[in-house]
Write a protein that holds these residues in place. Structure first.
Motif, PDB file in Angstrom:
ATOM      1  N   TYR A 133      44.052  78.447  72.475  1.00  0.00           N
ATOM      2  CA  TYR A 133      45.224  77.569  72.617  1.00  0.00           C
ATOM      3  C   TYR A 133      46.459  78.414  72.886  1.00  0.00           C
ATOM      4  O   TYR A 133      46.666  79.457  72.253  1.00  0.00           O
ATOM      5  CB  TYR A 133      45.413  76.768  71.333  1.00  0.00           C
ATOM      6  CG  TYR A 133      46.557  75.786  71.352  1.00  0.00           C
ATOM      7  CD1 TYR A 133      46.439  74.567  72.000  1.00  0.00           C
ATOM      8  CD2 TYR A 133      47.761  76.092  70.710  1.00  0.00           C
ATOM      9  CE1 TYR A 133      47.488  73.656  72.011  1.00  0.00           C
ATOM     10  CE2 TYR A 133      48.818  75.188  70.713  1.00  0.00           C
ATOM     11  CZ  TYR A 133      48.673  73.976  71.369  1.00  0.00           C
ATOM     12  OH  TYR A 133      49.720  73.084  71.381  1.00  0.00           O
ATOM     13  N   ASP A 134      47.286  77.952  73.844  1.00  0.00           N
ATOM     14  CA  ASP A 134      48.495  78.710  74.150  1.00  0.00           C
ATOM     15  C   ASP A 134      49.510  77.813  74.845  1.00  0.00           C
ATOM     16  O   ASP A 134      49.162  77.045  75.751  1.00  0.00           O
ATOM     17  CB  ASP A 134      48.155  79.906  75.050  1.00  0.00           C
ATOM     18  CG  ASP A 134      49.352  80.792  75.298  1.00  0.00           C
ATOM     19  OD1 ASP A 134      49.799  81.465  74.354  1.00  0.00           O
ATOM     20  OD2 ASP A 134      49.836  80.800  76.444  1.00  0.00           O
ATOM     21  N   HIS A 135      50.762  77.903  74.418  1.00  0.00           N
ATOM     22  CA  HIS A 135      51.869  77.185  75.043  1.00  0.00           C
ATOM     23  C   HIS A 135      51.576  75.690  75.235  1.00  0.00           C
ATOM     24  O   HIS A 135      51.809  75.118  76.296  1.00  0.00           O
ATOM     25  CB  HIS A 135      52.217  77.817  76.401  1.00  0.00           C
ATOM     26  CG  HIS A 135      52.880  79.155  76.275  1.00  0.00           C
ATOM     27  ND1 HIS A 135      52.153  80.333  76.238  1.00  0.00           N
ATOM     28  CD2 HIS A 135      54.184  79.511  76.169  1.00  0.00           C
ATOM     29  CE1 HIS A 135      52.989  81.356  76.131  1.00  0.00           C
ATOM     30  NE2 HIS A 135      54.220  80.883  76.075  1.00  0.00           N
ATOM     31  N   GLY A 136      51.036  75.066  74.186  1.00  0.00           N
ATOM     32  CA  GLY A 136      50.831  73.631  74.202  1.00  0.00           C
ATOM     33  C   GLY A 136      49.589  73.159  74.929  1.00  0.00           C
ATOM     34  O   GLY A 136      49.389  71.946  75.085  1.00  0.00           O
ATOM     35  N   LEU A 137      48.741  74.069  75.383  1.00  0.00           N
ATOM     36  CA  LEU A 137      47.547  73.686  76.125  1.00  0.00           C
ATOM     37  C   LEU A 137      46.297  74.306  75.524  1.00  0.00           C
ATOM     38  O   LEU A 137      46.325  75.430  75.002  1.00  0.00           O
ATOM     39  CB  LEU A 137      47.660  74.130  77.590  1.00  0.00           C
ATOM     40  CG  LEU A 137      48.792  73.534  78.423  1.00  0.00           C
ATOM     41  CD1 LEU A 137      48.830  74.194  79.794  1.00  0.00           C
ATOM     42  CD2 LEU A 137      48.637  72.020  78.559  1.00  0.00           C
ATOM     43  N   VAL A 138      45.190  73.566  75.600  1.00  0.00           N
ATOM     44  CA  VAL A 138      43.883  74.127  75.271  1.00  0.00           C
ATOM     45  C   VAL A 138      43.422  74.898  76.499  1.00  0.00           C
ATOM     46  O   VAL A 138      43.121  74.321  77.543  1.00  0.00           O
ATOM     47  CB  VAL A 138      42.866  73.034  74.897  1.00  0.00           C
ATOM     48  CG1 VAL A 138      41.475  73.646  74.715  1.00  0.00           C
ATOM     49  CG2 VAL A 138      43.294  72.312  73.624  1.00  0.00           C
ATOM     50  N   VAL A 139      43.413  76.203  76.388  1.00  0.00           N
ATOM     51  CA  VAL A 139      43.087  77.067  77.521  1.00  0.00           C
ATOM     52  C   VAL A 139      41.589  77.070  77.794  1.00  0.00           C
ATOM     53  O   VAL A 139      41.144  77.088  78.946  1.00  0.00           O
ATOM     54  CB  VAL A 139      43.581  78.497  77.252  1.00  0.00           C
ATOM     55  CG1 VAL A 139      43.156  79.444  78.359  1.00  0.00           C
ATOM     56  CG2 VAL A 139      45.097  78.496  77.095  1.00  0.00           C
ATOM     57  N   GLY A 140      40.792  77.035  76.723  1.00  0.00           N
ATOM     58  CA  GLY A 140      39.346  77.065  76.913  1.00  0.00           C
ATOM     59  C   GLY A 140      38.614  76.925  75.599  1.00  0.00           C
ATOM     60  O   GLY A 140      39.215  76.936  74.515  1.00  0.00           O
TER      61      GLY A 140
END
Length: 362
Positions: free
Chosen positions: A243-250
């Motif tokens: 998770y990073d900057h408000g998004l689920v990256v993977g």
């Protein structure tokens, strides 16, 4: 004499220049193609478009025929291979690759490379374009304030994310390390196997782009975790969420050794032997029955979503929902009935030789 020697050395360097075409896409609105190339941790974003071809009808004709191959998704059309297209589009830029993404000095530095997931997903991006004038290809660098390269990421409801933290672990991409048998590959290839928990745990990194698919997968993996399904079932599990900057990256999933080869590339009428095929069918059927008992629908049942490990075990993967025509009907998609429909076709796919599937029905 010295300059001639230097030029010869430059040519030798370019002849063995390493870079990887990571992806390509074509525009639905015009005839533009875009290619992403990786080299030594840098990402090169290449644009090719006929309006940039001046007095070059032969080049335009060749490009449009190449574009048809890219749009088709086929490996070859009319004796034009997709590899021919990629080579034509990238080779003119090799001097840029060499100059703007030089190799470490000395080369032995490669063995000490440590690349984080964040560095891989958000690299320095260099934009390039291919022109043609009087049939001569002219590569050039494009100055731009905004990068066309977008790292993966899916937005999910805050309530869902809060819940995720109660049953799995949230990881920052800077704490996830890429893992390759050849350390140098981390500078050229997209992440697949990664290490978490200070390098103690191997996972498969699955990038997220769709909110719907990511939400479906998180809900399914929560149910799998809550059901306590035993390790004897070959079902992909979730180790954590990046998770990073408000998004689920993977998603960080079970790493299936040797990368997990899709069943679709491992089965034909004569291979593997019948006992192995029976084991695959039994493993999938047993795992699917336990998923259904736990209230979990597989959804997109198909051979591509079954991975075979180095010990010839069949793993169920991909709980993102959806369905594939020819495997599950639209009417039954997302239901237990749809899973059973897809499973029946999966058995037929595995046992392609007439009569081999009689063991199943007795």
């Amino acid at each position: 004499m010295a300059s001639a020697t230097a030029a010869t050395e430059d040519k030798r360097e370019l002849s063995r220049l390493r870079y990887e075409v990571e992806s390509y896409s074509t525009s639905i609105h015009d005839d533009e193609a875009r290619f992403t190339v990786r080299r030594n941790g840098k990402a090169f974003y290449i644009r090719v478009s006929p309006p940039q071809f001046v007095n070059s009808p032969a080049t335009t004709e060749k490009y449009l025929s190449y574009l048809e191959v890219l749009k088709s998704g086929e490996e070859v059309i009319n004796d034009i291979f997709d590899t021919d297209v990629l080579e034509w589009a990238t080779q003119p830029f090799e001097p840029f690759f060499a100059e703007l993404a030089p190799s470490p000095v000395p080369p032995e530095c490669y063995k000490d490379i440590r690349v984080t997931l964040w560095e891989s997903l958000d690299p320095d991006v260099i934009v390039l374009a291919l022109d043609a004038v009087d049939e001569e290809l002219r590569p050039r660098q494009v100055e731009t304030e905004h990068s066309p390269f977008r790292p993966p990421g899916a937005w999910v409801e805050s309530d869902l994310l809060d819940d995720v933290e109660t049953w799995t672990t949230i990881y920052d991409p800077s704490k996830v390390i890429l893992s390759f048998d050849n350390p140098e590959d981390a500078l050229f290839k997209p992440p697949r196997k990664v290490l978490i928990d200070d390098g103690q745990t191997e996972c498969f990194f699955k990038p997220c782009d769709s909110t719907v698919q990511t939400t479906n997968e998180l809900n399914a993996y929560k149910k799998i975790t809550a059901a306590g399904l035993g390790p004897q079932l070959h079902i992909c599990r979730l180790y954590g969420v990046v998770y990073d900057h408000g998004l689920v990256v993977g998603l960080l999933l079970t790493y299936i050794d040797h990368g997990g080869c899709p069943m679709s590339s491992r089965v034909d009428p004569d291979y593997p032997p019948a006992p192995v095929k029976r084991r695959w069918a039994s493993q999938i059927d047993t795992a699917l029955a336990e998923l259904h008992k736990a209230g979990i629908v597989w959804g997109d049942v198909k051979a591509e979503n079954v991975l075979i490990d180095q010990d010839d075990n069949a793993w169920i993967t991909d709980f993102g929902g959806g369905y594939t025509r020819g495997w599950v009907s639209e009417k039954t998609a997302g239901t237990v009935e749809g899973d059973l429909e897809g499973m029946a076709k999966l058995r037929q796919y595995i046992f392609q030789v007439e009569g081999q599937d009689r063991w199943w029905t007795g």
